[in-house]
Scaffold this motif. Structure first.
Motif, PDB file in Angstrom:
ATOM      1  N   PHE A  74       0.509  23.480  14.809  1.00  9.46           N
ATOM      2  CA  PHE A  74      -0.745  24.218  14.798  1.00  9.46           C
ATOM      3  C   PHE A  74      -1.342  24.358  16.201  1.00  9.46           C
ATOM      4  O   PHE A  74      -2.506  24.687  16.356  1.00  9.46           O
ATOM      5  N   GLN A 129      -1.520  26.294  19.915  1.00  8.20           N
ATOM      6  CA  GLN A 129      -1.585  27.719  20.219  1.00  8.20           C
ATOM      7  C   GLN A 129      -0.175  28.314  20.254  1.00  8.20           C
ATOM      8  O   GLN A 129       0.690  27.826  20.984  1.00  8.20           O
ATOM      9  N   ARG A 169      -1.812  31.923  11.700  1.00  4.25           N
ATOM     10  CA  ARG A 169      -1.978  31.598  13.120  1.00  4.25           C
ATOM     11  C   ARG A 169      -1.100  32.457  14.016  1.00  4.25           C
ATOM     12  O   ARG A 169      -1.353  32.544  15.216  1.00  4.25           O
TER      13      ARG A 169
END
Length: 366
Positions: free
Chosen positions: A238, A240, A269
């Motif tokens: 999780f 970037q 994401r």
């Protein structure tokens, strides 16, 4: 006209008559009337859309039953008429058509942009290979065919291909679909509905192994019995990550009862949340919360449908009350009646529905 000599009708009148006929009547029935009608039809400006549906199609209610097309009928059609300018071909529920017919389509319809082969259950993988020779092809729809996908990679040769719709292809293999998607990043619309390969494995492939930067519309419709996964659920990163779905606007997830909240969050994401305009999460895992919240909080959402979710509460949908969006909460029993009344007064475009088809299966999340 007193002797009812239909063969003596002028070409102008015949052309007007032909405009009232559908594709089946025009190309299958008219040539059998007489040679004069057949020759007049050859000289007319033929339609660019050919629609052949069997009478199980709900669109043909009230019309004369149609016989099934077969390879010989379709081959004669291409021999007798110049259909090189045809841009859209619908072969709905034509169960007798074999791969030979698709070869004829590829040979005689060189300007085809869309083909719909839903219900053509006798087609095999070689049909996709034949379609790969039509360089103008943009949209392909197919369902209920005997396709495993080992010729999907041929479609990557099509320079203008934008949309693929795959439905009820129970022999479709995951590795073949993955190979195609990995080799064709220019796809704009992908719909995979009610195929056995829609499991954890395919969703994890989307999260970790493919780049589809121009994909705008994604629909995944699983089978409720697809709960097992061959691959272990990995630890999702999780931190970037690079955005790999930069253009995704519409996301539709149906019957993904196995979907974990972390999986959905991991997928979101790598999407550009500012591009989302509408989404549907229908009959998926009823405990999905954070992923659905992320979709609801996307700044440009204009419409949504959420069905069978038992985790959303009043505070999760509070922001929607003061937005300019429309939506449907269906069978979301954790939302109070007071919130429903407040929503009706503040934003009547968001509605609450209750049906008898409640989801009874609850998936234990890891």
């Amino acid at each position: 006209m007193s002797n009812n000599n239909w063969a003596s009708l002028t070409s102008y009148i015949l052309e007007r008559v032909f405009t009232y006929l559908d594709s089946y009547e025009l190309f299958i029935v008219v040539p059998k009337v007489c040679y004069g009608w057949k020759n007049s039809l050859k000289q007319c400006l033929l339609p660019k859309e050919l629609l052949f549906f069997h009478n199980s199609d709900p669109k043909c209610n009230g019309k004369v039953p149609r016989e099934q097309l077969n390879d010989e009928i379709l081959h004669r059609l291409f021999i007798d008429f110049d259909l090189s300018k045809t841009t859209y071909l619908l072969l709905y529920n034509q169960m007798n058509l074999k791969d030979r017919s698709i070869l004829n389509v590829a040979n005689y319809c060189k300007n085809l942009s869309s083909i719909n082969m839903k219900g053509c259950c006798s087609l095999n993988d070689v049909s996709l290979k034949y379609l790969s020779s039509i360089e103008t092809l943009q949209n392909i729809s197919i369902s209920l065919a005997e396709i495993t996908g080992n010729s999907l990679h041929f479609l990557a040769r099509l320079p203008k291909l934008e949309s693929i719709y795959l439905e009820k292809l129970f022999r479709l293999r995951l590795d073949f679909l993955e190979t195609f998607l990995s080799s064709y990043p220019a796809l704009k619309r992908l719909s995979v509905r009610q195929c056995k390969l829609i499991t954890h494995d395919f969703f994890l492939f989307l999260v970790s192994d493919v780049d589809l930067p121009v994909l705008e519309d994604l629909t995944l419709d699983g089978l409720l019995e697809n709960k097992e996964s061959v691959r272990p659920l990995p630890e999702l990163n999780f931190e970037q990550q690079a955005l790999r779905f930069l253009s995704l606007k519409r996301l539709r997830l149906y019957n993904l009862i196995w979907l974990h909240d972390l999986q959905l969050m991991g997928f979101l994401r790598i999407c550009s949340m500012n591009r989302f305009s509408d989404f549907e999460v229908v009959r998926c895992n009823p405990l999905l919360l954070w992923g659905v919240n992320s979709l609801l909080s996307a700044p440009n959402i204009r419409h949504f449908v959420i069905e069978g979710n038992q985790a959303l509460s009043d505070r999760d949908i509070l922001d929607s009350m003061f937005s300019h969006r429309s939506g449907v909460f269906r069978n979301c029993s954790n939302i109070s009646d007071q919130m429903k009344r407040q929503m009706a007064r503040t934003n009547p475009d968001i509605t609450f529905e209750q049906t008898s088809a409640l989801i009874a299966t609850v998936v234990n999340q890891n």
